[in-house]
Design an enzyme around this catalytic site. Structure first.
Site, PDB file in Angstrom:
ATOM      1  N   CYS A 157      19.520 101.226  96.463  1.00 37.19           N
ATOM      2  CA  CYS A 157      17.934 100.597  97.393  1.00 37.19           C
ATOM      3  C   CYS A 157      18.861  99.901  98.855  1.00 37.19           C
ATOM      4  O   CYS A 157      17.960  99.591  99.834  1.00 37.19           O
ATOM      5  CB  CYS A 157      17.255  99.181  96.972  1.00 37.19           C
ATOM      6  SG  CYS A 157      16.276  99.930  95.927  1.00 37.19           S
TER       7      CYS A 157
HETATM    8  C1  LIG Z   1      13.473 107.352  91.726  1.00 38.87           C
HETATM    9  C2  LIG Z   1      14.404 106.753  93.217  1.00 38.87           C
HETATM   10  C3  LIG Z   1      15.812 105.543  92.868  1.00 38.87           C
HETATM   11  C4  LIG Z   1      15.746 104.852  93.620  1.00 38.87           C
HETATM   12  C5  LIG Z   1      17.037 103.889  93.502  1.00 38.87           C
HETATM   13  C6  LIG Z   1      17.010 103.057  92.619  1.00 38.87           C
HETATM   14  C7  LIG Z   1      16.284 101.676  93.573  1.00 38.87           C
HETATM   15  C8  LIG Z   1      15.824 100.261  93.452  1.00 38.87           C
HETATM   16  O1  LIG Z   1      16.469  99.407  92.627  1.00 38.87           O
HETATM   17  S1  LIG Z   1      14.152 100.483  92.626  1.00 38.87           S
HETATM   18  C9  LIG Z   1      14.210  99.224  91.378  1.00 38.87           C
HETATM   19  C10 LIG Z   1      14.362  97.803  92.033  1.00 38.87           C
HETATM   20  N1  LIG Z   1      13.205  96.890  90.820  1.00 38.87           N
HETATM   21  C11 LIG Z   1      12.275  97.201  91.074  1.00 38.87           C
HETATM   22  O2  LIG Z   1      12.001  96.156  92.245  1.00 38.87           O
HETATM   23  C12 LIG Z   1      11.739  95.697  89.932  1.00 38.87           C
HETATM   24  C13 LIG Z   1      11.049  94.517  90.119  1.00 38.87           C
HETATM   25  N2  LIG Z   1      10.110  94.284  88.501  1.00 38.87           N
HETATM   26  C14 LIG Z   1       8.974  94.636  89.008  1.00 38.87           C
HETATM   27  O3  LIG Z   1       8.335  95.468  90.190  1.00 38.87           O
HETATM   28  C15 LIG Z   1       7.985  94.721  88.266  1.00 38.87           C
HETATM   29  O4  LIG Z   1       8.063  94.417  86.929  1.00 38.87           O
HETATM   30  C16 LIG Z   1       6.930  96.026  87.246  1.00 38.87           C
HETATM   31  C17 LIG Z   1       6.365  96.531  88.317  1.00 38.87           C
HETATM   32  C18 LIG Z   1       8.083  97.221  87.195  1.00 38.87           C
HETATM   33  C19 LIG Z   1       6.529  95.897  86.950  1.00 38.87           C
HETATM   34  O5  LIG Z   1       5.322  94.285  86.743  1.00 38.87           O
HETATM   35  P1  LIG Z   1       5.064  93.393  84.772  1.00 38.87           P
HETATM   36  O6  LIG Z   1       4.388  92.309  85.858  1.00 38.87           O
HETATM   37  O7  LIG Z   1       6.704  93.427  85.667  1.00 38.87           O
HETATM   38  O8  LIG Z   1       4.776  94.233  84.337  1.00 38.87           O
HETATM   39  P2  LIG Z   1       5.625  94.635  82.324  1.00 38.87           P
HETATM   40  O9  LIG Z   1       6.593  93.510  82.154  1.00 38.87           O
HETATM   41  O10 LIG Z   1       6.232  95.782  82.554  1.00 38.87           O
HETATM   42  O11 LIG Z   1       3.960  94.949  81.936  1.00 38.87           O
HETATM   43  C20 LIG Z   1       3.499  93.698  81.721  1.00 38.87           C
HETATM   44  C21 LIG Z   1       2.295  95.354  80.630  1.00 38.87           C
HETATM   45  O12 LIG Z   1       1.554  95.923  81.115  1.00 38.87           O
HETATM   46  C22 LIG Z   1       2.642  97.172  80.756  1.00 38.87           C
HETATM   47  N3  LIG Z   1       2.228  97.630  81.379  1.00 38.87           N
HETATM   48  C23 LIG Z   1       3.265  98.438  82.374  1.00 38.87           C
HETATM   49  N4  LIG Z   1       3.117  99.426  83.015  1.00 38.87           N
HETATM   50  C24 LIG Z   1       1.783  99.908  82.714  1.00 38.87           C
HETATM   51  C25 LIG Z   1       1.225 100.971  83.430  1.00 38.87           C
HETATM   52  N5  LIG Z   1       1.579 101.746  83.808  1.00 38.87           N
HETATM   53  N6  LIG Z   1      -0.893 101.000  83.533  1.00 38.87           N
HETATM   54  C26 LIG Z   1      -0.847  99.578  82.249  1.00 38.87           C
HETATM   55  N7  LIG Z   1       0.365  99.091  82.113  1.00 38.87           N
HETATM   56  C27 LIG Z   1       1.233  99.037  82.073  1.00 38.87           C
HETATM   57  C28 LIG Z   1       3.314  96.397  79.668  1.00 38.87           C
HETATM   58  O13 LIG Z   1       3.601  97.734  78.589  1.00 38.87           O
HETATM   59  C29 LIG Z   1       3.547  95.168  79.272  1.00 38.87           C
HETATM   60  O14 LIG Z   1       2.422  95.199  77.928  1.00 38.87           O
HETATM   61  P3  LIG Z   1       2.917  93.985  77.397  1.00 38.87           P
HETATM   62  O15 LIG Z   1       2.601  92.895  78.129  1.00 38.87           O
HETATM   63  O16 LIG Z   1       2.195  94.118  76.146  1.00 38.87           O
HETATM   64  O17 LIG Z   1       4.332  93.931  76.637  1.00 38.87           O
END
Ligand SMILES: CCCCCCCC(=O)SCCNC(=O)CCNC(=O)[C@H](O)C(C)(C)COP(=O)(O)OP(=O)(O)OC[C@H]1O[C@@H](n2cnc3c(N)ncnc32)[C@H](O)[C@@H]1OP(=O)(O)O
Length: 374
Positions: A157
């Site tokens: 990133c």
């Molecule tokens: C491929 C290219 C790669 C590029 C190189 C890499 C570049 C990068 O570094 S990018 C990655 C950077 N990462 C980030 O910035 C991530 C930051 N975090 C986030 O954005 C959030 O944590 C995010 C959006 C992923 C998830 O949100 P969050 O509120 O934490 O949800 P999360 O805890 O995962 O899930 C909440 C609940 O919803 C559920 N849930 C997860 N996904 C879904 C979905 N798609 N639909 C419905 N429910 C879902 C989970 O199972 C969980 O259920 P429970 O509470 O029962 O366990």
């Protein structure tokens, strides 16, 4: 007056195809239901976990993403495939990633009022390159007719900001007259469209920036680079084990750990304070107050992350004018996100206005540039 390093042009290439949350979720859910039906016995006996269903409302609420662009939509939503189809190209044809890079670079040169003759260094800087050699940057250099040299660099990133720092250093040192920093983010081949928690995160795009000296600048929308700052801190919370060694370890090259995967909650919790402190200390080292910032061109991973970072520093939510969001339309485009925000939201600033480009993500890696409109 002595010369300074300037960003004199930015280019953005957007794919023609896009996928809405609704389309993506409908495909994923059809795939998950098919998987669960096919594996009903193993799931009922507890030998296999059922695939959970995804939701478009969840995606928008937790990330701010509504849609994403994709280089090749074909195959991606087909539940018997769940990955894009890219045609194989011969060695004589322009590679997919170079094609994206050339389009963005051409737009950046035009914006900077420059030609290939004004550039002598090409950096292709992104999360993945489609091959190791010859460098995509050298292919782009040849296609554009640039004399000098090019190289690829990977910093996930923060590839764009780290690349821009290399460019600014080369201009400052006088070793280059003009640098193209290009970010062809072809993320879709690495997205696991069968993983409910991450299938929605990424989109494809290419951005490019021209960096040169103020002495040669002929741009109507140039920015002095007041400072650059890069930091890395090792973390396994965002990872892909894809690599050339897989052939020798006899592992499944398509397994989930070979694709993008993350511990999203941990990333959110750990990276937000790191990014806020990074921006604050970078500004402080230049004697600039957070309140003086007219614009925050932040990495576009998650709208809630961006709100949290600006809230920590401003004591309130930044407005969309202060910290523009593009991830609703583009999703997370790895290193290109902050540059898309810059490309779309810089022409309205007036001379003397200060803004910061900041990336944060895998590595962990954080990079920032403090810019002042000329
Ligand atoms: C491929 C290219 C790669 C590029 C190189 C890499 C570049 C990068 O570094 S990018 C990655 C950077 N990462 C980030 O910035 C991530 C930051 N975090 C986030 O954005 C959030 O944590 C995010 C959006 C992923 C998830 O949100 P969050 O509120 O934490 O949800 P999360 O805890 O995962 O899930 C909440 C609940 O919803 C559920 N849930 C997860 N996904 C879904 C979905 N798609 N639909 C419905 N429910 C879902 C989970 O199972 C969980 O259920 P429970 O509470 O029962 O366990």
């Amino acid at each position: 007056m002595s010369s300074s390093v300037v960003i004199s042009g930015v280019g953005l290439w957007t794919p023609t195809h896009s996928i809405s949350n609704e389309e993506l979720v409908s495909s994923y859910n059809a795939w998950a239901e098919h998987f669960n039906l096919e594996n009903q016995t193993a799931i009922e006996s507890g030998d296999l976990e059922a695939k959970p269903l995804s939701s478009a409302d969840f995606i928008e609420k937790v990330s701010g993403i509504k849609s994403r662009y994709i280089y090749s939509k074909e195959g991606t939503l087909d539940i018997s495939r769940m990955r894009p189809i890219l045609e194989a190209r011969s060695d004589e044809q322009v590679s997919h990633q170079a094609e994206m890079a050339i389009a963005a670079a051409t737009a950046a040169l035009k914006a900077a009022n420059k030609t290939a003759a004004d550039i002598d260094m090409v950096i292709v800087s992104c999360a993945y390159t489609q091959r190791s050699y010859p460098a995509i940057a050298i292919e782009v250099q040849a296609a554009l007719g640039i004399q000098g040299f090019g190289f690829d660099m990977l910093v996930a990133c923060s590839a764009a900001t780290f690349g821009l720092e290399r460019a600014a250093d080369a201009i400052k040192a006088g070793s280059s007259k003009g640098v193209l920093v290009i970010n062809p983010e072809l993320t879709s081949p690495q997205v696991n469209y069968m993983d409910r928690d991450s299938h929605f995160i990424f989109g494809d795009v290419a951005t490019a920036v021209v960096v040169e000296s103020s002495a040669t600048c002929q741009s109507a929308h140039a920015f002095d680079v007041l400072g650059t700052k890069s930091v890395t801190s090792y973390s396994n919370n965002i990872r892909s084990n894809f690599g050339y060694v897989t052939r020798t370890t006899d592992e499944d090259p398509y397994s989930a750990d070979k694709l993008f995967h993350q511990n999203g909650r941990k990333v959110f919790k750990e990276v937000c304070p790191m990014a806020a402190e990074h921006i604050e200390s970078h500004l402080q080292s230049h004697g600039i107050q957070v309140s003086e910032l007219k614009r925050w061109w932040l990495h576009q991973a998650n709208i809630n992350m961006n709100l949290l970072i600006s809230r920590r520093l401003l004591g309130r939510d930044a407005t969309l004018e202060e910290a523009p969001i593009v991830l609703d339309e583009y999703a997370n485009t790895a290193s290109a996100g902050s540059i898309i925000a810059f490309a779309k939201h810089h022409e309205d600033l007036t001379a003397g206005d200060i803004g910061v480009i900041c990336s944060f993500g895998a590595g962990y890696s954080i990079g920032s540039l403090i810019l002042r409109k000329r």
